[in-house]
Design an enzyme around this catalytic site. Structure first.
Site, mmCIF file in Angstrom:
data_model
loop_
_atom_site.group_PDB
_atom_site.id
_atom_site.type_symbol
_atom_site.label_atom_id
_atom_site.label_comp_id
_atom_site.label_asym_id
_atom_site.label_seq_id
_atom_site.Cartn_x
_atom_site.Cartn_y
_atom_site.Cartn_z
ATOM 1 C CG HIS A 352 -2.025 -0.952 1.200
ATOM 2 N ND1 HIS A 352 -3.272 -0.689 0.688
ATOM 3 C CD2 HIS A 352 -2.063 -2.233 1.616
ATOM 4 C CE1 HIS A 352 -4.044 -1.755 0.806
ATOM 5 N NE2 HIS A 352 -3.331 -2.710 1.370
ATOM 6 C CE LYS A 555 -6.241 13.811 0.676
ATOM 7 N NZ LYS A 555 -6.449 12.609 -0.068
ATOM 8 N NE ARG A 556 -2.282 8.062 6.813
ATOM 9 C CZ ARG A 556 -1.107 7.822 6.225
ATOM 10 N NH1 ARG A 556 0.019 8.075 6.868
ATOM 11 N NH2 ARG A 556 -1.051 7.315 5.020
ATOM 12 C CE LYS A 561 -2.117 10.714 3.205
ATOM 13 N NZ LYS A 561 -2.840 9.943 2.168
ATOM 14 C CB THR A 663 -10.120 5.075 -0.707
ATOM 15 O OG1 THR A 663 -9.559 5.432 0.557
ATOM 16 C CG2 THR A 663 -9.496 3.791 -1.201
ATOM 17 C CE LYS A 667 -13.668 6.013 1.312
ATOM 18 N NZ LYS A 667 -12.646 5.981 2.374
HETATM 19 C C1 26V Z 1 2.833 2.256 7.691
HETATM 20 C C2 26V Z 1 3.400 2.564 8.872
HETATM 21 C C3 26V Z 1 4.829 2.288 9.036
HETATM 22 C C4 26V Z 1 5.237 2.312 10.439
HETATM 23 C C5 26V Z 1 4.645 3.494 11.144
HETATM 24 C C6 26V Z 1 3.167 3.427 11.193
HETATM 25 C C7 26V Z 1 2.637 3.126 9.878
HETATM 26 C C8 26V Z 1 1.311 3.355 9.665
HETATM 27 C C9 26V Z 1 0.737 3.033 8.475
HETATM 28 C C10 26V Z 1 1.504 2.496 7.496
HETATM 29 C C11 26V Z 1 0.838 2.087 6.261
HETATM 30 C C12 26V Z 1 1.032 3.009 5.176
HETATM 31 C C13 26V Z 1 0.304 2.467 4.008
HETATM 32 C C14 26V Z 1 -1.003 3.145 3.761
HETATM 33 O O1 26V Z 1 -1.748 3.496 4.636
HETATM 34 N N1 26V Z 1 -1.269 3.289 2.498
HETATM 35 C C15 26V Z 1 -2.478 3.884 2.002
HETATM 36 O O2 26V Z 1 -3.319 2.810 1.608
HETATM 37 C C16 26V Z 1 -4.529 3.258 1.040
HETATM 38 C C17 26V Z 1 -5.342 2.022 0.731
HETATM 39 O O3 26V Z 1 -4.705 1.277 -0.252
HETATM 40 C C18 26V Z 1 -4.246 4.074 -0.203
HETATM 41 O O4 26V Z 1 -5.461 4.535 -0.722
HETATM 42 C C19 26V Z 1 -3.350 5.248 0.113
HETATM 43 O O5 26V Z 1 -2.987 5.915 -1.069
HETATM 44 C C20 26V Z 1 -2.102 4.755 0.815
HETATM 45 O O6 26V Z 1 -1.332 5.845 1.279
#
Ligand code: 26V
Length: 830
Positions: A352, A555-556, A561, A663, A667
């Site tokens: 992701h 969003k975050r 972003k 996403t 929406k």
């Molecule tokens: C990674 C990490 C790494 C360690 C620290 C905490 C943390 C928290 C979350 C993540 C995951 C990052 C990946 C993510 O959220 N990707 C998002 O996924 C969505 C669904 O596929 C996508 O629409 C977004 O573009 C993408 O940023």
């Protein structure tokens, strides 16, 4: 059910639960009573056994995800049960307000953004379309923190969603398993088999909580969330004296911490240990549970992949791979080759993100210390894959001199270091997940191409068919019917309700896009939703003009972003107004919402900056006629619903190549907002769908951004002076214009100029500004605006998560929907 019966049941339930008359109960208590009634209705189907279906041949998939962002369930499940009307009438009989009761639901914040909400939308589609897919996750006692804004700064408070009980879960202590950490591993041989013994481990009990995932007229699948508890069951006070007591207390504390929070802070060694333990805790418990269940109806673990598939949602659950090998080898007695073959046939992985800092790695020492046996297995995977790649190199060299080889492609020596799982003192979780999965997918076409050509390029070169794209999707039941009932009704009145089964049927709206009466009705829905948002914001002391254009970025909060690009642009508009320029005839409201990671200084500075600009504009009589900026605190799924329904413009402005999909973009498109965005992630597919001639695309392409990242040459200083208003805006970060916050705003200044503007904000500024002007021009041409707005919804059907999960089922999981009736269960308890 009759309304009188339901009213009586509800009254009785309230009395039983809270022992007080109805008029003394709070909205939350009423919500609890209603939710328990709804859950009892669900239980019937959920836990009923299916004697007609032999369990052993039924294939099922387990979806492992660190996040499940469920949102509120009561309105959704009432709708799926067809209870909406009768509940409203029953409550009416009792003189109660249904809306007030529904608003009392507290949503579990078990996610931080799109990743977790995607999991929830996919679970909704899977259950609705009758796919047997069950989720596994963690029951964080504190989910995503509660965000307060104090003096423009983000302040984090612990989220306490379980405080008064969560009516949708069932604690299943009978399914608890033990998880072990640390200790020493010793090997010995018995009967030709290598056995492993663990000594002095630290153990914890993993207790699952089951949440029903109800589909619309479909199945009820199960989401199992693990909670950590101490394994010590004190039998007597006697046993709790002395060192035993110390040990007991320590183990209670450890367990408490383990499933305590979502993404424990990893800026300290202790935090990193906790995060790693949490990940292992969750995957070990899930896999033990999966294996146990399989062995209840089958005996050949060598064929488990025929009936079980395990999906890893991003890298957080990637430790599942060595854990599965451990279970197969150490517990079930398989040899390495057999266990590896089964594993490769069992796992699939969705990536992701391509952001380096989000591609998880773990220091070797940490894994060795906390998971010694898992480390041995990872090391062995690493050793064997290196040998395999080496052999392949040699085979390819052999081929050059005429020998035959079945090898797909060359692996250059330097690729081995690029591909290795263990390299530079760390374990790369994305590589581990890639190597051990039969299929790896990205979440939009552009993202998948980047995986193939950059992030996982050598893997793709050697196993091309392993990589596929499955573009994300959203649940139309949640994000249209649930979020915007007015629009759903208008659509159904206009084109019938086939779109609910076949989302592509929304395209029939094109026929009506030019019809003035339909446009008017469409615009009225938007207006009504703005009023609802206005009323909700007013409850928090936030006021906005509902008659203007609503421009939304929710969003975050993250550098990539580029909320910074948005707010800098808004501030230049303010400067222009102060300069006597006329910017627009329609007032604009810019809404921001989102949380910044607690230790992410830049993101927190951006939140403060948004508040500074908002206040500057608000306190200016002239500017506030045209411009308004609102930051909605404590963004969650419920706020997303309210804002999405009211949005005119959807800001999807991440640096190209860095937003895997998005996403929120889908929406808002579904709800008729026009996107301003970079040509990236799912934006690209949105622009293709509606036509580039009707889209507001700006900025560098994904390739151009990647070229800068690879070859350098970007110079923000050169760009800084090119636009006088931008120059002024940036200078104001330092010159005392926002006097109270210079230190905070300095962070932003340095990010842009000293640290080289890594997300290319200044580079894309001019193009963003021009595109904002194009939007302003389009909006005043209301006939065109509404025609285009209708076209967004008409083309949004392709982003239905029903379609997404069908692609997963067919191309990744080899899973067919279950035949059968309505609201029965795919509960896999035997
Ligand atoms: C990674 C990490 C790494 C360690 C620290 C905490 C943390 C928290 C979350 C993540 C995951 C990052 C990946 C993510 O959220 N990707 C998002 O996924 C969505 C669904 O596929 C996508 O629409 C977004 O573009 C993408 O940023």
């Amino acid at each position: 059910m009759k309304k009188e019966v339901l009213a009586e049941l509800f009254r009785q339930r309230l009395l039983n639960m809270y022992a007080k008359p109805i008029e003394e109960t709070s909205a939350y208590e009423r919500y609890m009573a209603l939710a328990t009634l709804v859950r009892e209705k669900i239980n019937g189907g959920w836990l009923r056994e299916h004697n007609s279906r032999p369990r052993s041949i039924e294939r099922r998939i387990y979806y492992l995800s660190a996040e499940f962002h469920l949102g509120r369930l009561l309105p959704l499940y009432m709708r799926y049960l067809g209870w909406e009307k009768v509940v409203e009438e029953a409550l009416d009989l009792l003189g109660l307000d249904a809306e007030e009761i529904l608003q009392a639901e507290r949503e579990p914040g078990l996610g931080s953004g799109g990743l977790g909400r995607l999991a929830a939308d996919m679970m909704d589609s899977l259950a609705t379309l009758r796919y047997t897919v069950h989720g596994y996750g963690i029951r964080y006692r504190h989910g995503q923190f509660e965000q307060r804004i104090i003096d423009g700064f983000q302040v984090e408070l612990p989220d306490d969603w379980l405080r008064d009980g969560y009516p949708w879960e069932v604690r299943r202590k009978d399914r608890a398993v033990e998880v072990h950490f640390g200790g020493r591993v010793s090997m010995y041989e018995r009967g030709g088999r290598l056995l492993f013994k663990y000594a002095e481990t630290e153990s914890v009990l993993a207790v699952p909580y089951y949440i029903p995932i109800l589909g619309e007229r479909g199945l009820t699948n199960t989401l199992r969330l693990w909670s950590a508890e101490s394994i010590y069951q004190p039998l007597s006070l006697e046993a709790l004296r002395g060192t035993d007591f110390q040990r007991f207390m320590q183990s209670e504390r450890d367990a408490h911490m383990l499933s305590g929070t979502l993404y424990p802070d990893d800026s300290t060694e202790d935090g990193r240990r906790l995060r790693l333990k949490q990940q292992y805790f969750f995957v070990s418990a899930s896999l033990q549970d999966i294996l146990r269940r399989y062995l209840r109806y089958a005996d050949d673990v060598r064929r488990i992949h025929d009936s079980v598939g395990i999906h890893i949602n991003d890298t957080h659950p990637a430790l599942a791979i060595p854990e599965w090998l451990r279970l197969l080898m150490d517990e079930e007695g398989l040899g390495w080759d057999e266990a590896w073959a089964v594993t490769r046939a069992t796992f699939s992985y969705t990536n992701h993100t391509i952001l380096q800092e989000a591609l998880e790695t773990w220091p070797i020492g940490l894994i060795q210390d906390i998971l010694p046996r898992i480390w041995m297995i990872i090391e062995e995977i690493d050793r064997r894959t290196r040998i395999m790649w080496d052999v392949r190199q040699n085979a390819v060299r052999g081929e050059e001199v005429g020998a035959h080889s079945a090898v797909q492609s060359t692996i250059a020596p330097h690729d081995i270091a690029r591909m290795a799982i263990v390299e530079g003192g760390v374990v790369r979780m994305a590589h581990l997940a890639t190597i051990a999965s039969h299929t790896v997918n990205g979440v939009s076409e552009i993202h998948t191409d980047l995986l193939k050509t950059r992030v996982l390029q050598p893997f793709y070169a050697s196993h091309t068919s392993q990589f596929i794209n499955v573009t994300n999707g959203i649940s139309l039941r949640y994000w249209l019917e649930g979020t915007n009932p007015r629009l759903a009704r208008l659509i159904t009145e206009t084109i019938g309700e086939d779109w609910k089964r076949d989302a592509l049927k929304l395209q029939e709206l094109h026929t009506f896009a030019d019809d003035p009466a339909f446009q008017e009705a469409w615009a009225e829905v938007k207006q009504a939703n703005k009023k609802v948002l206005q009323a909700n914001l007013a409850r928090y002391g936030l006021h906005f003009q509902a008659d203007g254009r609503l421009d939304v970025q929710i969003k975050r909060i993250h550098g990539y972003k580029r909320q910074l690009l948005n707010i800098l642009h808004i501030y230049t508009l303010y400067l222009k107004i102060k300069d006597g320029q006329h910017i627009d005839s329609v007032p604009r409201t810019y809404i921001f919402a989102g949380k910044a990671a607690p230790n992410y200084t830049l993101a927190k500075a951006i939140i403060k900056y948004i508040h500074c600009v908002a206040e500057k504009i608000r306190s200016d009589a002239e500017a506030s006629k045209y411009l308004q900026v609102i930051f909605v605190p404590n963004y969650d799924v419920t706020w997303a619903q309210r804002i999405v329904a009211a949005a005119d413009v959807s800001e999807q402005i991440a640096t190209a190549s860095l937003e895997a999909s998005g996403t929120g973009n889908m929406k808002m498109m579904l709800n008729g907002a026009l996107t301003i965005g970079t040509d990236d992630g799912a934006n690209h597919e949105i622009f293709q769908a509606v036509g580039y001639e009707r889209a507001f695309v700006f900025g560098l392409s994904s390739e151009a951004v990647q070229r800068y990242y690879m070859h350098g040459g970007y110079d923000p200083h050169r760009l800084f002076g090119t636009d006088p208003y931008l120059k002024q805006a940036i200078s104001h970060l330092l010159d005392g214009t926002f006097h109270e916050s210079i230190i905070t705003l300095e962070t932003i200044y340095h990010h842009l100029l000293t640290e080289g503007d890594p997300y290319l904000v200044l580079q894309d500024f001019a193009s963003y500004q021009a595109t904002q002007e194009a939007i302003a021009k389009t909006y005043v041409d209301s006939e065109r605006w509404w025609r285009w707005s209708i076209a967004q919804t008409a083309e949004a059907g392709r982003f239905s998560s029903d379609h997404t999960v069908e692609t997963y089922a067919k191309n990744i999981w080899r899973l067919k929907p279950l035949a059968g009736g309505t609201h029965d269960s795919a509960s896999d308890e035997t």
